[in-house]
Motif scaffolding. Structure first.
Motif, PDB file in Angstrom:
ATOM      1  N   PHE A 210       0.866  -1.179   0.000  1.00  0.00           N
ATOM      2  CA  PHE A 210       0.000   0.000   0.000  1.00  0.00           C
ATOM      3  C   PHE A 210       0.903   1.229   0.000  1.00  0.00           C
ATOM      4  O   PHE A 210       1.721   1.396   0.902  1.00  0.00           O
ATOM      5  N   HIS A 211       0.746   2.050  -1.038  1.00  0.00           N
ATOM      6  CA  HIS A 211       1.627   3.197  -1.231  1.00  0.00           C
ATOM      7  C   HIS A 211       0.854   4.506  -1.141  1.00  0.00           C
ATOM      8  O   HIS A 211      -0.213   4.658  -1.770  1.00  0.00           O
ATOM      9  N   VAL A 212       1.393   5.431  -0.374  1.00  0.00           N
ATOM     10  CA  VAL A 212       0.942   6.817  -0.418  1.00  0.00           C
ATOM     11  C   VAL A 212       1.661   7.486  -1.573  1.00  0.00           C
ATOM     12  O   VAL A 212       2.896   7.480  -1.633  1.00  0.00           O
ATOM     13  N   LEU A 213       0.929   8.031  -2.516  1.00  0.00           N
ATOM     14  CA  LEU A 213       1.540   8.627  -3.700  1.00  0.00           C
ATOM     15  C   LEU A 213       2.196   9.958  -3.340  1.00  0.00           C
ATOM     16  O   LEU A 213       1.562  10.831  -2.749  1.00  0.00           O
ATOM     17  N   ALA A 214       3.480  10.086  -3.694  1.00  0.00           N
ATOM     18  CA  ALA A 214       4.222  11.312  -3.389  1.00  0.00           C
ATOM     19  C   ALA A 214       5.487  11.342  -4.239  1.00  0.00           C
ATOM     20  O   ALA A 214       6.111  10.300  -4.477  1.00  0.00           O
ATOM     21  N   ASP A 215       5.856  12.525  -4.688  1.00  0.00           N
ATOM     22  CA  ASP A 215       7.058  12.659  -5.519  1.00  0.00           C
ATOM     23  C   ASP A 215       8.321  12.242  -4.774  1.00  0.00           C
ATOM     24  O   ASP A 215       9.310  11.859  -5.387  1.00  0.00           O
ATOM     25  N   SER A 216       8.293  12.311  -3.452  1.00  0.00           N
ATOM     26  CA  SER A 216       9.465  11.961  -2.663  1.00  0.00           C
ATOM     27  C   SER A 216       9.569  10.460  -2.404  1.00  0.00           C
ATOM     28  O   SER A 216      10.525  10.005  -1.782  1.00  0.00           O
ATOM     29  N   GLY A 217       8.597   9.673  -2.879  1.00  0.00           N
ATOM     30  CA  GLY A 217       8.598   8.240  -2.623  1.00  0.00           C
ATOM     31  C   GLY A 217       9.818   7.537  -3.182  1.00  0.00           C
ATOM     32  O   GLY A 217      10.283   7.858  -4.283  1.00  0.00           O
ATOM     33  N   GLU A 218      10.318   6.565  -2.446  1.00  0.00           N
ATOM     34  CA  GLU A 218      11.480   5.798  -2.892  1.00  0.00           C
ATOM     35  C   GLU A 218      11.107   4.725  -3.901  1.00  0.00           C
ATOM     36  O   GLU A 218      11.956   4.251  -4.652  1.00  0.00           O
ATOM     37  N   ASP A 219       9.851   4.305  -3.923  1.00  0.00           N
ATOM     38  CA  ASP A 219       9.413   3.231  -4.807  1.00  0.00           C
ATOM     39  C   ASP A 219       8.727   3.791  -6.034  1.00  0.00           C
ATOM     40  O   ASP A 219       8.020   4.796  -5.970  1.00  0.00           O
ATOM     41  N   ARG A 220       8.940   3.100  -7.157  1.00  0.00           N
ATOM     42  CA  ARG A 220       8.211   3.435  -8.371  1.00  0.00           C
ATOM     43  C   ARG A 220       7.107   2.398  -8.573  1.00  0.00           C
ATOM     44  O   ARG A 220       7.314   1.207  -8.390  1.00  0.00           O
ATOM     45  N   ILE A 221       5.940   2.888  -8.980  1.00  0.00           N
ATOM     46  CA  ILE A 221       4.759   2.054  -9.123  1.00  0.00           C
ATOM     47  C   ILE A 221       4.260   2.163 -10.559  1.00  0.00           C
ATOM     48  O   ILE A 221       4.216   3.260 -11.127  1.00  0.00           O
ATOM     49  N   ALA A 222       3.887   1.032 -11.127  1.00  0.00           N
ATOM     50  CA  ALA A 222       3.367   0.993 -12.494  1.00  0.00           C
ATOM     51  C   ALA A 222       1.847   0.856 -12.458  1.00  0.00           C
ATOM     52  O   ALA A 222       1.316  -0.014 -11.760  1.00  0.00           O
ATOM     53  N   PHE A 223       1.135   1.726 -13.231  1.00  0.00           N
ATOM     54  CA  PHE A 223      -0.322   1.716 -13.299  1.00  0.00           C
ATOM     55  C   PHE A 223      -0.763   1.517 -14.738  1.00  0.00           C
ATOM     56  O   PHE A 223      -0.192   2.099 -15.661  1.00  0.00           O
ATOM     57  N   ALA A 224      -1.800   0.710 -14.926  1.00  0.00           N
ATOM     58  CA  ALA A 224      -2.371   0.537 -16.257  1.00  0.00           C
ATOM     59  C   ALA A 224      -3.320   1.691 -16.581  1.00  0.00           C
ATOM     60  O   ALA A 224      -4.018   2.204 -15.707  1.00  0.00           O
ATOM     61  N   SER A 225      -3.360   2.077 -17.858  1.00  0.00           N
ATOM     62  CA  SER A 225      -4.194   3.212 -18.269  1.00  0.00           C
ATOM     63  C   SER A 225      -5.663   2.845 -18.414  1.00  0.00           C
ATOM     64  O   SER A 225      -6.533   3.714 -18.348  1.00  0.00           O
ATOM     65  N   GLU A 226      -5.965   1.549 -18.605  1.00  0.00           N
ATOM     66  CA  GLU A 226      -7.340   1.166 -18.887  1.00  0.00           C
ATOM     67  C   GLU A 226      -7.862   0.071 -17.958  1.00  0.00           C
ATOM     68  O   GLU A 226      -8.812  -0.633 -18.283  1.00  0.00           O
ATOM     69  N   SER A 227      -7.224  -0.109 -16.797  1.00  0.00           N
ATOM     70  CA  SER A 227      -7.694  -1.101 -15.825  1.00  0.00           C
ATOM     71  C   SER A 227      -7.184  -0.698 -14.450  1.00  0.00           C
ATOM     72  O   SER A 227      -6.499   0.317 -14.294  1.00  0.00           O
ATOM     73  N   ASP A 228      -7.498  -1.531 -13.447  1.00  0.00           N
ATOM     74  CA  ASP A 228      -7.027  -1.237 -12.095  1.00  0.00           C
ATOM     75  C   ASP A 228      -5.719  -1.949 -11.778  1.00  0.00           C
ATOM     76  O   ASP A 228      -5.309  -2.017 -10.621  1.00  0.00           O
ATOM     77  N   TYR A 229      -5.033  -2.475 -12.802  1.00  0.00           N
ATOM     78  CA  TYR A 229      -3.742  -3.133 -12.563  1.00  0.00           C
ATOM     79  C   TYR A 229      -2.742  -2.123 -12.002  1.00  0.00           C
ATOM     80  O   TYR A 229      -2.596  -1.006 -12.505  1.00  0.00           O
ATOM     81  N   ALA A 230      -2.042  -2.530 -10.938  1.00  0.00           N
ATOM     82  CA  ALA A 230      -0.980  -1.711 -10.361  1.00  0.00           C
ATOM     83  C   ALA A 230       0.029  -2.644  -9.708  1.00  0.00           C
ATOM     84  O   ALA A 230      -0.345  -3.641  -9.089  1.00  0.00           O
ATOM     85  N   ALA A 231       1.302  -2.337  -9.854  1.00  0.00           N
ATOM     86  CA  ALA A 231       2.339  -3.191  -9.286  1.00  0.00           C
ATOM     87  C   ALA A 231       3.562  -2.362  -8.961  1.00  0.00           C
ATOM     88  O   ALA A 231       3.865  -1.365  -9.630  1.00  0.00           O
ATOM     89  N   ASN A 232       4.253  -2.775  -7.905  1.00  0.00           N
ATOM     90  CA  ASN A 232       5.559  -2.211  -7.624  1.00  0.00           C
ATOM     91  C   ASN A 232       6.468  -2.483  -8.814  1.00  0.00           C
ATOM     92  O   ASN A 232       6.343  -3.515  -9.479  1.00  0.00           O
ATOM     93  N   LEU A 233       7.414  -1.588  -9.072  1.00  0.00           N
ATOM     94  CA  LEU A 233       8.324  -1.773 -10.198  1.00  0.00           C
ATOM     95  C   LEU A 233       9.055  -3.105 -10.108  1.00  0.00           C
ATOM     96  O   LEU A 233       9.365  -3.737 -11.122  1.00  0.00           O
ATOM     97  N   GLU A 234       9.337  -3.570  -8.882  1.00  0.00           N
ATOM     98  CA  GLU A 234      10.012  -4.850  -8.705  1.00  0.00           C
ATOM     99  C   GLU A 234       9.187  -6.010  -9.243  1.00  0.00           C
ATOM    100  O   GLU A 234       9.730  -7.031  -9.657  1.00  0.00           O
TER     101      GLU A 234
END
Length: 574
Positions: A210-234
């Motif tokens: 569970f990620h709080v979205l913020a520019d200072s975040g250490e993790d990069r998260i990938a989001f799909a443009s047309e679905s609810d898919y989301a995953a850590n970059l790892e």
């Protein structure tokens, strides 16, 4: 609470050693003070926020039937040795010995000790499902503690552990905790995303962060443009290119490349795109070095690479000495052609024709290299090795991926029977057969969440607390308080009226200039502000401002409580 009685040592200037917004503002607002690297004292203002978050967490965990307990912070080594993690955890786990020489650790997590409790106290399927949680200290000896409480060594976490008889029951428990976390973060007042994640050294199969979205975040998260898919970059999968690999158009050619060491320099020297090159990285393997081949413009995903068969644990790159001793050349000239090493090739690199790569000879590269013709790779060695990029196709087939930064504040894991089997935790099922329960664990960083809120909710003047976790709900500023009897009387009257409503109230009764009081009020960010001054009292009026807004309004003194009731109700509803 009166400001003259509250330890709240605010600072006018940003501390020199604070790198991100939350660290700067928490120090300036008098919420924390550093004791040692990654270790902080929480002062009264900061602790009030912690307690507000903890109350929300308890309500939502209790709502799904979890039971609170308190586990020891100091844990015996013997339990960790049962699961093999005494050595696997590495230097992040701080180990100590008592006066008798027995080994202990300062708890980084509690899987072993909760499983030990379970195997001693729970014996029948009738006692399941069981979900136990605590809010407690953790200690992880970070190599580089930084960003204040965001990456501290000592921190407060809510961790829960569930036990179910079978996978079907566990799926229900896991979904319930997932829902509880979503409600907690919604109530706290942050913009967040739940994403697929790697399980790391906790073990198990599936996990979500569970990620709080913020520019200072250490993790990069990938989001799909047309679905609810989301995953850590790892965890985000990089699909193979949709088009077949082109046929070869060039012959293999050796090209001198003096002093060329990087992909960028190579592409510039040969006037090609970096996507037309491949790079070969050498990592430590269980039986010797292993080569990983990627397209030149892509980044290796070390977590994915660490899961490959034969790659040594913990994951590490081979040293220059190991590379030169095995291949006879420096790292800048490595390539897959005629390599003596086992190879893994990334899907995107395997789709390139006529590519350029190192020749395993210093200052020489090969041009016009083609798979199958110039080197062969087993198809089971063509794998996903890279980080996804902006615009890549979504793994679920719906749209493309975009990348954002996030602060991980929670992580939930499906552990299966990993710990219950290793520690022989068993229950009898309805047929009298012993079974290892299916286990889950669920962490939520309380102190890190405080910082995550501030990273999202601030302006140039200071913190803008969501009402649900603000240290106080109402801030009363008495201007010229020490000299004006009328200001004192009205401030006291409103202070007690607000307390009677059940609100947390801070009365600024200090003998300070108005400018200093306004600056501190903006800095500490209490949602509702009442300003009492002689000028407005001439018209029997009080100034009101919502910290999240910009405009101030004048309210008749008799209508202040009514106005606050409506404003607070509106904030809570929003």
């Amino acid at each position: 609470m009166r400001a003259t009685m509250l330890l709240i040592p605010t600072l006018k200037e940003d501390p020199a050693d604070a790198d991100i917004v939350s660290h700067r503002l928490m120090l300036r607002a008098g919420m924390i003070r550093r004791v040692a690297a990654g270790i902080y004292t929480w002062l009264p203002l900061g602790l009030r926020v912690i307690r507000k978050i903890e109350a929300i967490v308890r309500e939502e965990m209790n709502r799904i039937g979890a039971q609170e307990l308190l586990l020891p912070f100091v844990q015996p080594a013997d339990l960790w040795k049962e699961t093999g993690r005494w050595d696997v955890m590495g230097p992040e786990m701080l180990r100590v010995h008592d006066r008798h020489g027995r080994g202990f650790s300062l708890s980084p997590t509690h899987e072993e000790i909760i499983t030990d409790l379970f195997r001693k106290e729970v014996h029948s399927y009738k006692q399941l499902p069981l979900n136990l949680y605590q809010i407690n200290l953790k200690f992880r000896d970070e190599r580089r503690p930084r960003f204040g409480v965001m990456r501290a060594r000592e921190f407060i976490m809510k961790d829960a552990y569930s036990f179910d008889l079978d996978q079907q029951s566990f799926d229900t428990t896991y979904a319930a905790v997932h829902g509880a976390y979503s409600r907690i973060l919604t109530r706290v007042g942050v913009d967040f995303r739940a994403v697929l994640a790697d399980t790391g050294n906790i073990g198990g199969s599936t996990s979500h962060e569970f990620h709080v979205l913020a520019d200072s975040g250490e993790d990069r998260i990938a989001f799909a443009s047309e679905s609810d898919y989301a995953a850590n970059l790892e965890k985000a999968e990089a699909l193979a290119p949709p088009l077949p690999r082109p046929d070869p158009t060039r012959e293999l050619e050796r090209v001198p490349t003096p002093d060329i060491k990087t992909i960028a320099d190579l592409a510039e020297f040969l006037s090609v795109a970096t996507s037309q090159t491949v790079k070969t990285l050498i990592v430590a393997g269980e039986d010797g070095p292993i080569a990983l081949v990627l397209r030149g413009d892509h980044e290796l995903n070390e977590v994915k690479a660490g899961h490959l068969d034969g790659v040594a644990q913990p994951f590490r790159f081979a040293t220059d000495a190991e590379i030169e001793g095995t291949l006879g050349c420096a790292p800048g000239s490595l390539g897959p052609v005629a390599s003596s090493l086992p190879l893994y090739v990334d899907r995107s690199a395997f789709a390139v024709a006529d590519f350029i790569c190192g020749a395993n000879e210093d200052d020489v590269h090969l041009c016009g290299v083609n798979w199958d013709r110039d080197l062969q790779v087993d198809t089971d060695r063509v794998v996903d090795l890279r980080n996804v990029c902006e615009g890549d196709p979504s793994p679920d087939g719906h749209g493309t991926l975009s990348l954002k930064r996030g602060i991980e504040v929670g992580h939930i894991f499906q552990l299966g029977t990993h710990y219950t089997a290793l520690m022989q935790a068993e229950v009898l099922d309805e047929n009298g057969v012993s079974r290892n329960p299916v286990m889950g664990c669920y962490g939520l960083g309380i102190t890190r969440l405080v910082a995550g809120v501030i990273e999202q909710r601030h302006d140039d003047a200071g913190i803008i607390w969501p009402p649900s976790v603000a240290p106080f709900s109402v801030h009363i500023l008495g201007l010229n308080y020490a000299k004006s009897k009328r200001v004192q009387d009205v401030a006291e009257e409103l202070y007690h009226a607000c307390l009677a409503q059940g609100w947390d109230v801070l009365l600024d009764d200090r003998d300070e200039r108005p400018g200093a009081k306004f600056a501190d009020a903006d800095l500490i960010g209490i949602p509702h502000r009442l300003v009492i001054g002689d000028r407005n009292l001439k018209n029997d009026q009080i100034e009101y401002r919502n910290r999240a807004g910009t405009a101030t309004v004048l309210i008749d003194r008799a209508a202040v409580t009514e106005h606050l009731v409506a404003a607070i109700a509106s904030n809570e509803a929003g």
